[in-house]
Each structure stands twice: as structure tokens, then as C-alpha cells.
Design an enzyme around this catalytic site. Structure first.
Site, PDB file in Angstrom:
ATOM      1  N   LYS A  59     -54.770  58.182 106.598  1.00 45.55           N
ATOM      2  CA  LYS A  59     -56.147  58.099 106.122  1.00 45.55           C
ATOM      3  C   LYS A  59     -56.304  58.501 104.656  1.00 45.55           C
ATOM      4  O   LYS A  59     -57.268  58.096 103.999  1.00 45.55           O
ATOM      5  CB  LYS A  59     -57.053  58.968 106.998  1.00 45.55           C
ATOM      6  CG  LYS A  59     -57.349  58.392 108.373  1.00 45.55           C
ATOM      7  CD  LYS A  59     -58.335  57.250 108.297  1.00 45.55           C
ATOM      8  CE  LYS A  59     -58.843  56.841 109.674  1.00 45.55           C
ATOM      9  NZ  LYS A  59     -59.864  55.797 109.597  1.00 45.55           N
ATOM     10  N   SER A 312     -49.169  56.956 113.040  1.00 43.07           N
ATOM     11  CA  SER A 312     -50.298  57.041 112.111  1.00 43.07           C
ATOM     12  C   SER A 312     -50.704  58.450 111.717  1.00 43.07           C
ATOM     13  O   SER A 312     -51.320  58.651 110.666  1.00 43.07           O
ATOM     14  CB  SER A 312     -51.505  56.307 112.680  1.00 43.07           C
ATOM     15  OG  SER A 312     -51.852  56.835 113.953  1.00 43.07           O
TER      16      SER A 312
END
Length: 335
Positions: A59, A312
Site C-alpha cells: 500500500k 501483499s
């Protein structure tokens, strides 16, 4: 494919430009072969370790690219974001690096580790609502009332371009990759990666993975139009998005080859195996791609193929890891 790509909200030029922006602080994360997953399947399986990115998640890329492109007036107003944790930390660290005031709205169920990390980067944290969508509605109310600059978690061209830099890094290491398996929440990660990969080679398989309990993007992909889906909470809280984004769904519908879902037990098993067999600590969302591989649900995209599973994020509470490990230890004792 080329004509279609030019009409999408994010382009390969946007992603290359984002690469030059993000590299100011962002890391080129490791891409390693998993001998465990390779042995378990009929393919060569590699892992893109975004849990090693700044803030412990991919992110940071999208948040930094978005905030770096704000005007001075937008920066001066301060920024606000809504997040279950990883986008929050990306916005918080970016704001600290660029000298911008930031506020993050997080659901009351957000993991303690993510709340504390976000505050540690200097952001003001507001806990509101039982889930992401409640927190998002409250964040939008604050934006309307104060005029603070909103940083979307996924449905934004700059955010998608930032996440797409992962695709460029994969190609730099494995240009002949056959399949890329990606965790999906609102869709920013898979949208950016899909544009990067498909521009280079339209035959690369892009596969998205979500939890059985919450999978708005998968339900929308199957329906051919945007719908929501939520039946219960999920350990993959970083991907617990009931409704996909408008822009991200446009890209996913056009470029993604398949979407699958995995159960809570399959996610927990993947978390356990990643820790035990590969020494990689991940959160639930970070284990989604591995869960899809271990469950056999993506065998046709893995067998005989060169595969990259995107890990992720790794922002997980230690007590959650203890629960997951303990759950399988008890199960083995009962056998």
C-alpha cells in the site's frame, strides 16, 4: 487488447512514471522461489514479498504516488484516508516523509498492531464503525465538512499506477512469467499489476483471490457488473471490501482472467505454512494467493507454469499468529 488498454483509467505510461516517483523511498521487494510451493504443485512458484515493503505492505506504493502528485493547496489542507490498516500506514508514512498532516479513519475492528503503527507514523487515528464500509462513510462525512484532501485506498488512477510498479518489478526478474496470482480487496493492486503485465504480454494469466466471506470484486466479476458480497468477517481483513471500486472493476473486468475464493481455514493454513515452511510472516490478506495455490483452486494456471504469488502484506497481530498456529497444533493433537 492495445485499443482496449488505451481506454482504461490507468496506462503503462502512468505506471512507469509512478516507478520514478515511488523509488524515492520505496523498496524493490524480494522475489524468491518457494521450494515448498514448487514441490507441492506442478509449477515453478515464486513469491513477490510485499510484506518487506515500507510499512509492511504494498500500500505504500499507491499512497506515496497519489500524495506526491497532489497540488500544494491540496497538501496544505492535510490528507485523510480510510483503511483497515495497510493503506492507513502507507498514507501515514508518506505524510510524515513529505511533511503533511494526516488523519486516518479505521474500523473499530482494525487490528491493534495496525492502529498502533499508524499512530506511530504521526497520524491522528479515528476508530469508527464495525467494518470498512462504515468507516468509509464516516470519512466521507469528514471530507465534506472540513475540505481535507481525501486519499482513496484503491479507486484512483495514481493509486493503481503506484501498485502497478509491482508488475514492472516482477517482469524485471521473470520476463517469461506465465501466471500472477494476486490478493484482491477493492482492486487497486490487481488492476495496476494487470495493466503492467498485460501490456508486456497479453497471454500472462492474472488471477485474483478473495475470501469466501467477503468478495465483492469476485461476485462482480462473475456477474458482469458491480455487486456487493459479504456474509461474515474474514481473517483477511486487509481485503475485506464488500463493493469493488468503479475504476478498478473496469480494469479487472477487461484484463483479469479469473477470480477465485478461499475459505477461512484455507487462509489460516496458508498463513501457518508460510511461517513454518518458508519463514515468512504474513497477515490473512497476504496469504490469499498462497491459499489459492495450496487449495488446488488455481491448478490449471499453476501446473507446468512459471508462477508468481503476490504476498501483499505482513502486518498481523502476534496474538492472531498464536491463534492460527495453536489452532493447527490442537487439530493435529486430536487426530
Amino acid at each position: 487488447m492495445t485499443d482496449t488498454m488505451t481506454k482504461l483509467p490507468v496506462s503503462i505510461e502512468d505506471i512507469h512514471e509512478a516507478k520514478n516517483v515511488v523509488k524515492q523511498y520505496g523498496r524493490v521487494t524480494p522475489l524468491i522461489q518457494s521450494m515448498f510451493l514448487t514441490a507441492k504443485t506442478g509449477g515453478q512458484v515464486f513469491m513477490k514479498l510485499e510484506n518487506m515493503q515500507l510499512t509492511g505492505s504494498f500500500k505504500f506504493r499507491g499512497a506515496f504516488n497519489k500524495i506526491a502528485h497532489l497540488t500544494k493547496a491540496e497538501k496544505d489542507k492535510g490528507v485523510i484516508a480510510v483503511s483497515a490498516g495497510n493503506h492507513a500506514q502507507g498514507v501515514a508514512l508518506t505524510s510524515k516523509l513529505l511533511g503533511i498532516q494526516s488523519t486516518i479513519v479505521m474500523p473499530e475492528t482494525a487490528p491493534k498492531a495496525k492502529v498502533e503503527a499508524t499512530e506511530g507514523y504521526g497520524s491522528k487515528v479515528i476508530l469508527h464503525g464495525a467494518g470498512f464500509d462504515d468507516a468509509k462513510a464516516y470519512c466521507e462525512k469528514i471530507v465534506e465538512e472540513t475540505g481535507v484532501t481525501y486519499i482513496p485506498p484503491y479507486d484512483d488512477e495514481f493509486v493503481m499506477a503506484g501498485q502497478g510498479t509491482i508488475g514492472l518489478e516482477i517482469l524485471d526478474s521473470i520476463w517469461d512469467v506465465d501466471t500472477v496470482i494476486v490478493p484482491v480487496g477493492g482492486g487497486g493492486l490487481i488492476a495496476g499489476i494487470a495493466v503492467a503485465m498485460k501490456t508486456f504480454n497479453p497471454n500472462i494469466n492474472i488471477i485474483g483471490v478473495q475470501a469466501d466471506n467477503i468478495h465483492g470484486m469476485t461476485a462482480s466479476f462473475r456477474a458482469g457488473h458491480k455487486v456487493g458480497y459479504k456474509k461474515a468477517a474474514t481473517i483477511a481483513d486487509g481485503c475485506a471490501v464488500e463493493f469493488p471500486g468503479d475504476l478498478t472493476f473496469e480494469v479487472v473486468e477487461e484484463l483479469v482472467d479469473d477470480m477465485v475464493t478461499v475459505s477461512e481455514q484455507e487462509i489460516e493454513l496458508a498463513m501457518k505454512d508460510l511461517i513454518q515452511r518458508t519463514k515468512i510472516v504474513v497477515e490473512g490478506a497476504g496469504a490469499l494467493a498462497t491459499a489459492a495455490i495450496l487449495s488446488g483452486k488455481v491448478d490449471k494456471y499453476v501446473n507446468g507454469k512459471k508462477v508468481v504469488a503476490v504476498v501483499s502484506g505482513g502486518n498481523v497481530d502476534l496474538n492472531r499468529i498464536t491463534d492460527v498456529i495453536g489452532h493447527f497444533s490442537v487439530a493435529n493433537e486430536l487426530k
